[in-house]
Design a protein around this motif. Structure first.
Motif, PDB file in Angstrom:
ATOM      1  N   SER A 264       0.836  -1.197   0.000  1.00  0.00           N
ATOM      2  CA  SER A 264       0.000   0.000   0.000  1.00  0.00           C
ATOM      3  C   SER A 264       0.868   1.243   0.000  1.00  0.00           C
ATOM      4  O   SER A 264       1.934   1.282   0.602  1.00  0.00           O
ATOM      5  N   THR A 265       0.386   2.304  -0.663  1.00  0.00           N
ATOM      6  CA  THR A 265       1.098   3.582  -0.699  1.00  0.00           C
ATOM      7  C   THR A 265       0.320   4.703  -0.025  1.00  0.00           C
ATOM      8  O   THR A 265       0.798   5.820   0.042  1.00  0.00           O
ATOM      9  N   HIS A 266      -0.870   4.383   0.476  1.00  0.00           N
ATOM     10  CA  HIS A 266      -1.702   5.417   1.107  1.00  0.00           C
ATOM     11  C   HIS A 266      -1.360   5.478   2.596  1.00  0.00           C
ATOM     12  O   HIS A 266      -2.039   4.904   3.435  1.00  0.00           O
ATOM     13  N   GLU A 267      -0.278   6.185   2.906  1.00  0.00           N
ATOM     14  CA  GLU A 267       0.202   6.225   4.283  1.00  0.00           C
ATOM     15  C   GLU A 267      -0.232   7.470   5.040  1.00  0.00           C
ATOM     16  O   GLU A 267      -0.250   7.461   6.260  1.00  0.00           O
ATOM     17  N   LYS A 268      -0.575   8.535   4.351  1.00  0.00           N
ATOM     18  CA  LYS A 268      -0.786   9.802   5.030  1.00  0.00           C
ATOM     19  C   LYS A 268      -1.918   9.736   6.044  1.00  0.00           C
ATOM     20  O   LYS A 268      -1.809  10.256   7.150  1.00  0.00           O
ATOM     21  N   ALA A 269      -3.022   9.085   5.690  1.00  0.00           N
ATOM     22  CA  ALA A 269      -4.167   9.020   6.598  1.00  0.00           C
ATOM     23  C   ALA A 269      -3.854   8.221   7.851  1.00  0.00           C
ATOM     24  O   ALA A 269      -4.538   8.346   8.851  1.00  0.00           O
ATOM     25  N   GLN A 270      -2.806   7.381   7.833  1.00  0.00           N
ATOM     26  CA  GLN A 270      -2.479   6.540   8.976  1.00  0.00           C
ATOM     27  C   GLN A 270      -1.317   7.087   9.806  1.00  0.00           C
ATOM     28  O   GLN A 270      -1.149   6.686  10.946  1.00  0.00           O
ATOM     29  N   LEU A 271      -0.536   7.970   9.240  1.00  0.00           N
ATOM     30  CA  LEU A 271       0.689   8.401   9.901  1.00  0.00           C
ATOM     31  C   LEU A 271       0.631   9.850  10.368  1.00  0.00           C
ATOM     32  O   LEU A 271       1.641  10.525  10.416  1.00  0.00           O
ATOM     33  N   VAL A 272      -0.526  10.331  10.690  1.00  0.00           N
ATOM     34  CA  VAL A 272      -0.684  11.662  11.260  1.00  0.00           C
ATOM     35  C   VAL A 272      -1.187  11.526  12.687  1.00  0.00           C
ATOM     36  O   VAL A 272      -1.829  10.549  13.047  1.00  0.00           O
ATOM     37  N   SER A 273      -0.880  12.519  13.498  1.00  0.00           N
ATOM     38  CA  SER A 273      -1.254  12.499  14.904  1.00  0.00           C
ATOM     39  C   SER A 273      -1.493  13.926  15.375  1.00  0.00           C
ATOM     40  O   SER A 273      -0.923  14.883  14.823  1.00  0.00           O
ATOM     41  N   ASN A 274      -2.329  14.076  16.394  1.00  0.00           N
ATOM     42  CA  ASN A 274      -2.560  15.394  16.978  1.00  0.00           C
ATOM     43  C   ASN A 274      -1.301  15.952  17.642  1.00  0.00           C
ATOM     44  O   ASN A 274      -1.196  17.162  17.839  1.00  0.00           O
ATOM     45  N   LYS A 275      -0.369  15.078  17.974  1.00  0.00           N
ATOM     46  CA  LYS A 275       0.878  15.537  18.599  1.00  0.00           C
ATOM     47  C   LYS A 275       1.823  16.179  17.583  1.00  0.00           C
ATOM     48  O   LYS A 275       2.675  16.987  17.954  1.00  0.00           O
ATOM     49  N   THR A 276       1.694  15.784  16.325  1.00  0.00           N
ATOM     50  CA  THR A 276       2.654  16.251  15.319  1.00  0.00           C
ATOM     51  C   THR A 276       2.022  17.021  14.174  1.00  0.00           C
ATOM     52  O   THR A 276       2.742  17.637  13.393  1.00  0.00           O
ATOM     53  N   HIS A 277       0.694  17.017  14.028  1.00  0.00           N
ATOM     54  CA  HIS A 277       0.043  17.664  12.901  1.00  0.00           C
ATOM     55  C   HIS A 277      -1.109  18.548  13.385  1.00  0.00           C
ATOM     56  O   HIS A 277      -1.653  18.339  14.479  1.00  0.00           O
ATOM     57  N   TYR A 278      -1.476  19.510  12.559  1.00  0.00           N
ATOM     58  CA  TYR A 278      -2.591  20.398  12.858  1.00  0.00           C
ATOM     59  C   TYR A 278      -3.206  20.871  11.553  1.00  0.00           C
ATOM     60  O   TYR A 278      -2.602  20.770  10.475  1.00  0.00           O
ATOM     61  N   SER A 279      -4.435  21.388  11.658  1.00  0.00           N
ATOM     62  CA  SER A 279      -5.122  21.928  10.488  1.00  0.00           C
ATOM     63  C   SER A 279      -4.966  23.446  10.477  1.00  0.00           C
ATOM     64  O   SER A 279      -5.387  24.114  11.418  1.00  0.00           O
ATOM     65  N   PRO A 280      -4.384  24.012   9.424  1.00  0.00           N
ATOM     66  CA  PRO A 280      -4.250  25.469   9.374  1.00  0.00           C
ATOM     67  C   PRO A 280      -5.582  26.185   9.195  1.00  0.00           C
ATOM     68  O   PRO A 280      -5.714  27.356   9.539  1.00  0.00           O
ATOM     69  N   HIS A 281      -6.588  25.493   8.658  1.00  0.00           N
ATOM     70  CA  HIS A 281      -7.895  26.102   8.431  1.00  0.00           C
ATOM     71  C   HIS A 281      -8.759  26.086   9.688  1.00  0.00           C
ATOM     72  O   HIS A 281      -9.605  26.961   9.871  1.00  0.00           O
ATOM     73  N   ASP A 282      -8.573  25.097  10.553  1.00  0.00           N
ATOM     74  CA  ASP A 282      -9.321  24.996  11.800  1.00  0.00           C
ATOM     75  C   ASP A 282      -8.391  24.426  12.869  1.00  0.00           C
ATOM     76  O   ASP A 282      -8.401  23.227  13.140  1.00  0.00           O
ATOM     77  N   PRO A 283      -7.569  25.276  13.491  1.00  0.00           N
ATOM     78  CA  PRO A 283      -6.559  24.779  14.445  1.00  0.00           C
ATOM     79  C   PRO A 283      -7.153  24.077  15.665  1.00  0.00           C
ATOM     80  O   PRO A 283      -6.463  23.297  16.318  1.00  0.00           O
ATOM     81  N   ASP A 284      -8.433  24.337  15.994  1.00  0.00           N
ATOM     82  CA  ASP A 284      -9.046  23.703  17.155  1.00  0.00           C
ATOM     83  C   ASP A 284      -9.570  22.300  16.857  1.00  0.00           C
ATOM     84  O   ASP A 284      -9.910  21.560  17.787  1.00  0.00           O
TER      85      ASP A 284
END
Length: 336
Positions: free
Chosen positions: A212-232
């Motif tokens: 599989s090459t679809h890793e992005k949806a599995q390798l994100v975390s609230n500790k390391t990533h955030y949404s610039p459009h809705d930071p909360d």
């Protein structure tokens, strides 16, 4: 003889809106019972003394109520929906040919009022329902649900080290010129980040073995990533559902008539059990102000943990059986 109807637009029309809304109509009966005139004085401090008149605060909060009752989340659709309903126009005190507020005005008014004002309105309506005998108070039920944020998982950005964020804050003028948004710092402890990295390495190995090459949806975390459009917004997932950016909505309901006694929005990266103590304290306070006493709280097993059971026992509560899906809590005045 066969008849044929031809439409002819009237330039002048004598029309009584109240005569065309039946007495048994829900919004007509709600208008007779719900008096929101106190909002005029309560919101006076948020307006100036000159300039163009704003939308009536009573009309604004009635629109919010209609949006909730009709399950409409878009202000544009809400105004369009109300303009096509005689009973809603009558509830809002608008005539048939009178234009409703512009949808952007409703959005700006919502941003104008603070959270405390909405809570005051909730408390006032709650007291009115207590006077009408709609709230018994002795048994409350609590549950939660994720509310999808208006942001995409594809827009997530990697958080930056604290030193890098401080450097960006010191150069605000440059960021404003480029119309960029400040990044969020990494606040998670180092041991949590190491544990997260190890977990991601295991996932990468699984992806490689499965091709599989679809890793992005599995390798994100609230500790390391955030949404610039809705930071909360926070990444969360329910069993059998895809991971999304959500909010955590908790609701407490009085079981007598199904009346909502408390509702609250929180970050979606916490467990239900973490929110139970503050929810119980807030509900108990609202019930005490109206002369009611909570004797039993119903909750599913997601709200159960050792800390909550310990506090309930410390307050003198009993019959705490982890096999049943309820927690009994008698109001003793102690903070839970």
């Amino acid at each position: 003889m066969q008849g044929k109807k031809t439409f002819k637009d009237e330039k002048e029309l004598l029309f009584s809106l109240s005569a065309h809304v039946p007495e048994h109509n829900f919004y007509r009966r709600l208008k007779q019972q719900l008096d929101l005139s106190f909002l005029t004085e309560l919101t006076r401090g948020y307006y100036g003394k000159c300039g163009q008149q704003s939308v009536d605060p009573v009309v604004f909060f009635k629109l919010c109520l209609v949006g909730y009752l009709e399950n409409i989340t878009s202000d544009r659709k809400l105004i369009e929906h109300c303009s096509l309903r005689l009973d809603l126009l009558y509830f809002l005190d608008y005539q048939l040919d009178e234009p409703l507020p512009w949808h952007s005005t409703v959005s700006r008014t919502r941003q104008l009022y603070p959270e405390a004002l909405f809570e005051s309105l909730f408390d006032r309506v709650f007291s009115l329902c207590v006077e009408k005998g709609m709230v018994r108070g002795d048994t409350q039920a609590v549950d939660s649900a994720p509310v999808k944020a208006n942001a995409s998982m594809d827009s997530l950005l990697l958080k930056q080290p604290l030193e890098s964020v401080q450097q960006q804050e010191a150069d605000k003028q440059r960021m404003l010129q480029k119309n960029s948004k400040p990044a969020q710092p990494i606040t998670a402890p180092a041991h949590q980040l190491r544990k997260l990295e190890k977990h991601h390495e295991n996932l990468r190995g699984t992806f490689t073995s499965l091709g599989s090459t679809h890793e992005k949806a599995q390798l994100v975390s609230n500790k390391t990533h955030y949404s610039p459009h809705d930071p909360d917004a926070r990444i969360s997932v329910k069993p059998g559902k895809a991971r999304k950016l959500n909010y955590h909505c908790s609701m407490v309901v009085d079981t007598a008539k199904g009346f909502i006694s408390h509702v609250r929005a929180d970050f979606a990266d916490g467990r239900d059990s973490q929110h139970l103590p503050s929810l119980v304290t807030q509900v108990q306070g609202r019930l005490r102000e109206n002369g009611l006493l909570m004797q039993e709280l119903l909750a599913d097993t997601g709200y159960s943990n050792g800390s909550n059971y310990f506090m309930l026992r410390a307050a003198g509560h009993h019959r705490l059986d982890s096999r049943v899906r309820d927690v009994q809590a008698r109001d003793s005045g102690l903070p839970l």
